[in-house]
Design an enzyme around this catalytic site. Structure first.
Site, PDB file in Angstrom:
ATOM      1  N   SER A 254      39.591  36.345  33.816  1.00  0.00           N
ATOM      2  CA  SER A 254      38.545  37.188  33.264  1.00  0.00           C
ATOM      3  C   SER A 254      39.199  38.405  32.647  1.00  0.00           C
ATOM      4  O   SER A 254      40.234  38.878  33.126  1.00  0.00           O
ATOM      5  CB  SER A 254      37.577  37.614  34.375  1.00  0.00           C
ATOM      6  OG  SER A 254      36.830  38.735  33.982  1.00  0.00           O
ATOM      7  N   LYS A 255      38.613  38.919  31.590  1.00  0.00           N
ATOM      8  CA  LYS A 255      39.180  40.109  30.960  1.00  0.00           C
ATOM      9  C   LYS A 255      39.066  41.328  31.871  1.00  0.00           C
ATOM     10  O   LYS A 255      39.684  42.354  31.619  1.00  0.00           O
ATOM     11  CB  LYS A 255      38.497  40.370  29.614  1.00  0.00           C
ATOM     12  CG  LYS A 255      38.859  39.314  28.573  1.00  0.00           C
ATOM     13  CD  LYS A 255      38.243  39.588  27.223  1.00  0.00           C
ATOM     14  CE  LYS A 255      38.654  38.510  26.228  1.00  0.00           C
ATOM     15  NZ  LYS A 255      38.060  38.703  24.896  1.00  0.00           N
ATOM     16  N   ARG A 256      38.295  41.184  32.945  1.00  0.00           N
ATOM     17  CA  ARG A 256      38.188  42.265  33.935  1.00  0.00           C
ATOM     18  C   ARG A 256      39.178  42.086  35.087  1.00  0.00           C
ATOM     19  O   ARG A 256      39.243  42.905  35.988  1.00  0.00           O
ATOM     20  CB  ARG A 256      36.759  42.327  34.482  1.00  0.00           C
ATOM     21  CG  ARG A 256      35.728  42.752  33.447  1.00  0.00           C
ATOM     22  CD  ARG A 256      34.346  42.853  34.066  1.00  0.00           C
ATOM     23  NE  ARG A 256      33.866  41.569  34.547  1.00  0.00           N
ATOM     24  CZ  ARG A 256      33.254  40.668  33.795  1.00  0.00           C
ATOM     25  NH1 ARG A 256      33.064  40.903  32.509  1.00  0.00           N
ATOM     26  NH2 ARG A 256      32.841  39.530  34.305  1.00  0.00           N
TER      27      ARG A 256
END
Length: 492
Positions: A254-256
């Site tokens: 995830s980009k998070r």
């Protein structure tokens, strides 16, 4: 004669160049170069709500930094220009009108609220959401009424009923989709801008793309694109959908997810080498066979093939990434690594922006001392901090050395020899240590450990003689005095 291989990387200008995007670009690039074909970069910017200013240019800048060059694109031009979708709207309109005229597309006047409500009702009944028949067959009277109400239609593709579409994927094999599971889809929004699934087909066909290599998240789009190819009577390209890249826990990145650095620009800023990143990323899901893991770009071009791309997800191993970059750092020239380290030392406030030749040579010596240990160049700051700070910070292991009984004798002798030495360089320091050994009778750890602790505050580190030289005569003497005067306090 077989067709020339023509592939494309088509990013949306919605953010930074991601690891997954870089891998897609590299696989396309390597296939083109391997086959003597063409690699095109095309900007897919029709989703205006998500576009970020200058994002496309930044992505291309980072691709170039990786050593990826292209044959056609917004900056180099080419026979199929323009290469930015928002500059191709007139081209798309021609093909949209053709589908409308042939009854393969239609104007839909339903509002978003109406379509969302119908979708919820269908889901509640356990049905696959799809455009209802009533929206396909709008009469002239209904159309006039809708337009009088101020409704602006979208244009939908008329999905054939009860058809099975087969994607012959180079990596994944045959994947089938039933048209009844999809429903009519939008090919042109009310503002006149085409959607991705339509524009990408027109562009790929007109640009003679032979292979579409992209992430597996696009696999579900492929049957819709096949329908459009079929509607125009065009032959589709070969499709190859790359498996996901997972984090070290085996979960989709995830980009998070902060456990992994995910954007090429971040690696660049940390002082990673582009050749290491290329080597590492290409091995995420592709293997040439054998045990070898270090490849130059030219070797990757010779070896690359889609047949050796794995359909199973690849795991991003941060430890391996650091190991690989360390390998390349050790192979690189000291001057190149120094150039990459300077911004980090400047940002830390250790050195000034403009360096004299003498100051540069001193910094270069510090970088050379630590080059083999760095996984990336930003690490020079903690590794080399002791050369720039006035006060010594003693770690716990060093404190246990401070209280050893021979320490005062060794350091006092070292101090005297340094003061009485006419010169201070690597050779004289080596001679001084031999003299201290002879005078005190201490050798090995008993000699060198107190010297290292006094000078650096650590029991481990790079070459001791070179470290003493780079610290400089005055600083070394000052640190010896600091330890001798505060020995008991330091040991606590």
């Amino acid at each position: 004669m077989s067709k020339e291989t023509r592939v494309r990387y088509a990013p949306s200008p919605t953010g930074h160049l991601h690891i997954g995007g870089a891998r897609t670009a590299l696989f396309n690039y390597l296939l083109a170069r391997r086959n003597g074909g063409k690699f095109i970069v095309r900007i897919e910017d029709t989703d205006q709500t998500r576009n970020i200013e200058n994002a496309a240019e930044k992505q291309m800048e980072n691709l170039k930094w990786l050593g990826v060059e292209w044959d056609e694109g917004t900056d180099v031009g080419g026979p199929h220009a323009p290469y930015r979708q928002m500059e191709r709207l007139d081209i798309y309109r021609k093909y949209i009108d053709q589908l409308l005229a042939e009854g393969k597309a239609y104007y839909c006047y339903a509002t978003k609220e109406e379509l969302d409500a119908e979708r919820e009702e269908q889901l509640a009944r356990g049905e696959t959401p799809r455009i209802l028949e009533k929206h396909r067959n709008v009469t002239a009277e209904q159309r006039a009424q809708f337009e009088q109400e101020g409704r602006v239609p979208s244009i939908h593709f008329l999905v054939p009923d009860d058809r099975v579409y087969v994607v012959n994927d180079v990596i994944r094999g045959q994947v089938t989709f039933e048209s009844k599971e999809m429903g009519d889809f939008v090919i042109c929004r009310p503002d006149g801008i085409p959607t991705y699934n339509f524009a990408v087909v027109i562009d790929d066909y007109l640009m003679d793309i032979t292979h579409v290599i992209r992430g597996e998240e696009h696999l579900s789009n492929t049957p819709r694109q096949l329908m459009i190819y079929e509607a125009f009577g065009w032959e589709p390209p070969q499709f190859a959908h790359l498996a996901l890249i997972l984090n070290q826990d085996g979960k989709k990145m995830s980009k998070r997810d902060e456990s992994i650095i995910q954007f090429i620009e971040q690696y660049r800023d940390l002082g990673f080498l582009p050749q290491a990143i290329v080597n590492f990323i290409v091995l995420l899901g592709w293997s040439p066979g054998g045990e070898e893991e270090i490849f130059q770009k030219e070797e990757l071009i010779k070896l690359f093939s889609l047949e050796r791309v794995n359909k199973s997800p690849a795991v991003f191993d941060t430890i391996k990434m650091n190991w690989m970059n360390n390998h390349y750092i050790k192979q690189e020239s000291v001057d190149k690594i120094t150039e990459l380290c300077l911004p980090h030392l400047q940002k830390a406030g250790f050195i000034e922006e403009e360096l004299s030749p003498e100051r540069y040579e001193w910094v270069r010596g510090i970088v050379e001392l630590h080059q083999e240990k760095m996984s990336y160049c930003a690490q020079i700051v903690p590794l080399a901090a002791l050369f720039f700070l006035n006060d010594v910070v003693y770690d716990e292991d060093a404190k246990s050395v401070v209280i050893e009984e021979q320490v005062p004798q060794v350091l006092s002798a070292l101090k005297n020899h340094i003061i009485n030495s006419a010169e201070y360089n690597v050779d004289t320091i080596q001679a001084i240590l031999k003299s201290v050994q002879k005078e005190t009778g201490h050798k090995g750890k008993a000699l060198f450990m107190p010297v290292r602790v006094a000078a650096t505050g650590q029991i481990h580190g790079p070459d001791l003689v070179k470290s003493l030289y780079l610290l400089g005569k005055e600083r070394v003497l000052s640190r010896i005095d600091q330890l001798l005067e505060n020995r008991e306090a330091i040991a606590k």
